[in-house]
Design a protein around this motif. Structure first.
Motif, PDB file in Angstrom:
ATOM      1  N   LEU B   6       0.820  -1.218   0.000  1.00 13.49           N
ATOM      2  CA  LEU B   6       0.000   0.000   0.000  1.00 13.49           C
ATOM      3  C   LEU B   6       0.856   1.273   0.000  1.00 13.49           C
ATOM      4  O   LEU B   6       0.584   2.220  -0.736  1.00 13.49           O
ATOM      5  N   HIS B   7       1.908   1.250   0.846  1.00 10.43           N
ATOM      6  CA  HIS B   7       2.774   2.429   0.937  1.00 10.43           C
ATOM      7  C   HIS B   7       3.406   2.736  -0.408  1.00 10.43           C
ATOM      8  O   HIS B   7       3.354   3.868  -0.907  1.00 10.43           O
ATOM      9  N   SER B   8       3.983   1.691  -1.006  1.00 12.70           N
ATOM     10  CA  SER B   8       4.688   1.896  -2.273  1.00 12.70           C
ATOM     11  C   SER B   8       3.727   2.389  -3.349  1.00 12.70           C
ATOM     12  O   SER B   8       4.040   3.332  -4.088  1.00 12.70           O
ATOM     13  N   VAL B  11       2.720   6.038  -2.773  1.00 13.00           N
ATOM     14  CA  VAL B  11       3.810   6.969  -3.094  1.00 13.00           C
ATOM     15  C   VAL B  11       3.958   7.112  -4.609  1.00 13.00           C
ATOM     16  O   VAL B  11       4.078   8.218  -5.141  1.00 13.00           O
TER      17      VAL B  11
END
Lengths: 373, 397
Positions: B6-8, B11
């Motif tokens: 999710l983070h990647s 971003v």
């Protein structure tokens, strides 16, 4: 904390935590107060700051596996400790905002004037959030790269400005008097507090603590030397009267740096070398903010807290820098005063209480209560 | 699994949206690159007149030669400097860009009126280099910016290159925007700026005869300021003296007479000129001592002499020191007595050496005290060798 880092990475963190904002924006604030004495005033403040950095390292050595948040519970009790945790969350949120806005001002005023401020802030917050979510170990590794780039940047700046260096601009030393120099030293606590209070959270990650006090001391001295080089060169090259005119003094210095006739401009070189350090500073402040907040609000999934907190802090960052002049005024008052009170007062309080309650709290009982983030 | 990335993903998505680079995008073919700018103040309308020399890149394209002039020169007026510059956009097909500007020429009328708007605009405009050369011209800046001068394709390049070789004649100083800004902002130093003249120096062939033709831009002399206004120009010799004391000139070539009638000269090349300034109290007033030391060599000698080499060197050393001292004293006389402008940072020196007295007595009355400060000049010249050895070439036999 389970994560560990090497002495070299720990050493490099100090310079990164002090560097970004101090070299340009703080130097500008101090020069408006004491003119050409900016570098002596900052030097005095940094030497005083080192005492409190050492005090924090001393407290850390007493509770080697605990963060400041953990051992404050033992020393101050649950509720008083929680009150300070709330103050620390606010401090770290503002610390992130001032750090992030340092970069925002550099980019907005000198490189991308048409780009909306909110776009720069959101993009930077997203990158810092990503870095923070990877953990403190990743930040400390980047810190070492940033450290090398800072040294390179300092060398380039010295060579680029040497032709315009005028020792006369630095004289007379202590022109405004030592008392005024000491008074203006308060402005440097806006930066020193990053290290003093940040150290309280990151100290346990140092893997070998046998010479931690000595490493901390030399890291602080080295960071002081690297940072003070800037107001020293800025004053000698630009002169105090020119420095007063700009909010980002370091960029103004870099505008005049000419690395031979074939490199007439250096602004982009500067940003490329400098942005890593600011990134480490911001990431660590956000990490500390999230870590402290977790102690107040218990959540199952870390990102349930960190994601909305990052968005809120990004909004705070935007609100703070909407008016550039008000942001710079904020960095002169009340930010450094509040940061100084917290970064001097809190470690001192913990130290005094630790002396009073020394016998009541056994070292074994302290080290067992490790709170893993 | 999705949450793991999710983070990647978030971003990457944010970067895709925000890193498109639209806001500050500037295509090279949309820009008008200013090479030189001249700023005048219209005496009649009290308006700013901005003249820009803009490079036309296609005229320099060797694969597609064009008969066009390599530059496009245009002028616009405005109530403020900013408005005048913006008014260029009314007829320029490209957006004006200052990043490559080489020289700022300030018209005499503008310099005598007030240079604050120029300093303010060019120092706060991040596009502009702080190492851009600045000069005050004799007359209207518009004429200097529109004159074809020098050997370069772009006249602005020719004019700006003069600043790289100013020490060969040592009759001017060189001023960049950062130096001007530093002196302009300083409480204790006044600006001393390069001066430009137009002279008909270009030799033209006219029916087999050579005659003086078009004007060329000449870098010579200096402009003395008091706070925001120019007071006047200094002669080339005065400028040499002032440039040496300001540490702006570190080498020079002098024609030195060796006899009383001043009919026989040697050329002396001076280098490593060093200046040391000190002050001491003489009663109520401070006095200033300027020590100048330099080494040099005799590079041209067209007559014979009966003197031994050592005696001849001593004679040349004394005469050279006398000329140099004369240049410096003339310069000091002009700025101290005539213009009453502290371009030599005497005030700063007093501030450093007598700090308490500076704050208690001198600072508030400095402009009245400064013209009365006694200044002594001591010059030492050491001739290290003569490249002509002893006997001049045309006297060998």
């Amino acid at each position: 904390m389970k994560t560990k880092t090497s002495k070299l990475q720990y050493f490099s963190l100090f310079t990164n935590l002090l560097y970004g904002k101090a070299i340009g924006i703080t130097a500008g604030v101090v020069v408006r107060a004491v003119g050409a004495d900016a570098w002596t005033s900052m030097l005095i403040a940094f030497l005083i700051g080192i005492i409190f950095i050492q005090l924090m390292a001393h407290l850390g050595s007493k509770f080697p596996e605990l963060t400041m948040i953990d051992y404050s519970k033992l020393l101050l009790g649950k509720w008083v400790s929680r009150f300070f945790s709330i103050l620390l969350v606010i401090f770290f949120a503002f610390a992130y905002a001032t750090s992030a806005n340092t970069l925002t001002l550099h980019i907005k005023q000198y490189l991308l004037p048409e780009t909306p401020t909110i776009a720069i802030i959101l993009l930077y917050a997203a990158l810092v959030f990503y870095g923070t979510s990877l953990g403190i170990e990743v930040i400390t590794r980047v810190s070492f790269i940033a450290f090398v780039l800072i040294i390179l940047f300092n060398i380039i700046t010295i060579f680029g400005t040497i032709q315009d260096f005028q020792a006369m601009n630095l004289q007379p030393i202590f022109d405004k008097g030592i008392i005024e120099n000491l008074k203006a030293g308060i402005y440097s606590f806006g930066d020193l507090s990053f290290v003093i209070l940040g150290l309280g959270i990151i100290y346990p990650i140092l893997n070998k603590k046998n010479k931690a006090m000595s490493t901390t001391f030399w890291a602080s001295i080295f960071a002081t030397f690297i940072v003070i080089t800037w107001p020293f060169i800025e004053t000698a090259t630009l002169g105090a009267d020119v420095m007063k005119q700009f909010s980002v003094v370091c960029m103004q210095l870099i505008r005049g740096v000419q690395l031979t006739r074939y490199f007439p401009r250096s602004e982009l070189i500067m940003i490329n070398l400098f942005v890593w350090s600011i990134f480490v500073q911001s990431s660590l402040m956000l990490f500390c903010c999230i870590y402290t907040m977790k102690d107040i609000i218990k959540v199952k999934k870390e990102w349930h807290l960190s994601a909305p907190l990052t968005v809120l802090i990004a909004l705070l960052t935007y609100l703070m820098v909407q008016d550039h002049n008000k942001f710079v005024e904020f960095l002169a008052y009340p930010w450094p005063q509040a940061a100084a009170i917290l970064s001097i007062g809190y470690p001192s309080l913990l130290f005094i209480i630790s002396l009073i309650r020394k016998k009541k709290i056994g070292t074994n009982s302290l080290t067992k209560q490790e709170n893993v983030p | 699994m999705l949450r793991k990335y999710l983070h990647s993903i978030s971003v990457i998505l944010i970067c895709c949206i925000l890193l498109t680079g639209c806001w500050d995008a500037r295509g090279l073919d949309e820009l008008a690159l200013v090479m030189a700018v001249g700023i005048d103040k219209s005496v009649d309308s009290d308006k700013f007149v901005v003249t820009v020399q803009i490079a036309k890149p296609q005229s320099q394209d060797k694969s597609n030669p064009s008969s066009d002039e390599p530059v496009w020169t245009a002028s616009a007026e405005g109530k403020t400097l900013f408005e005048a510059i913006r008014n260029i956009a009314k007829f320029s097909s490209r957006r004006v860009m200052w990043a490559h500007n080489r020289i700022i020429v300030i018209g005499e009328s503008m310099a005598k009126d007030d240079i604050t708007p120029i300093i303010d605009f060019f120092t706060h405009n991040p596009e502009l280099r702080m190492k851009t050369w600045v000069a005050v011209c004799n007359g209207k800046a518009r004429e200097y910016v529109s004159t074809k001068t020098g050997m370069e394709a772009y006249p602005a390049l020719s004019a700006s290159e003069l600043f790289n070789y100013y020490e060969l004649s040592a009759q001017s100083v060189r001023t960049s925007m950062d130096i001007l800004f530093r002196d302009f902002q300083s409480e204790t130093v006044q600006p001393f700026v390069s001066a430009l003249y137009l002279e008909p120096l270009l030799i033209k062939q006219n029916e087999g005869q050579k005659e003086k033709g078009e004007n060329q831009v000449v870098l010579e002399g200096g402009a003395v300021f008091l706070r925001t206004k120019m007071l006047g120009f200094t002669t080339p010799e005065q400028t040499r003296g002032l440039g040496i004391v300001r540490r702006n000139i570190s080498s020079a070539v002098l024609s030195v007479p060796t006899d009383e009638e001043e009919e026989e000269y040697v050329a002396v090349e001076l280098n490593s000129i060093k200046v040391n300034m000190d002050s001491k109290m003489q009663g109520d007033l401070p006095s200033v001592i300027i020590d100048v030391s330099c080494s040099g060599q005799i590079v041209e000698q067209d007559f014979s002499t009966d003197l031994s080499m050592d005696a001849f060197k001593k004679q040349v050393e004394d005469k050279t020191a006398e000329i140099l001292t004369g240049n410096i004293q003339d310069g000091i006389e002009a700025v101290q007595k005539e213009y009453k402008s502290d371009v030599l940072s005497i005030g700063r020196l007093i501030h450093i050496n007598h700090r308490d007295l500076w704050y208690s007595k001198y600072k508030s009355n400095w402009e009245k005290i400064y013209p009365n400060i006694p200044i002594t000049v001591n010059t030492t010249v050491k001739i290290e060798y003569s490249s002509t050895y002893q006997i001049p070439m045309n006297n060998e036999d």
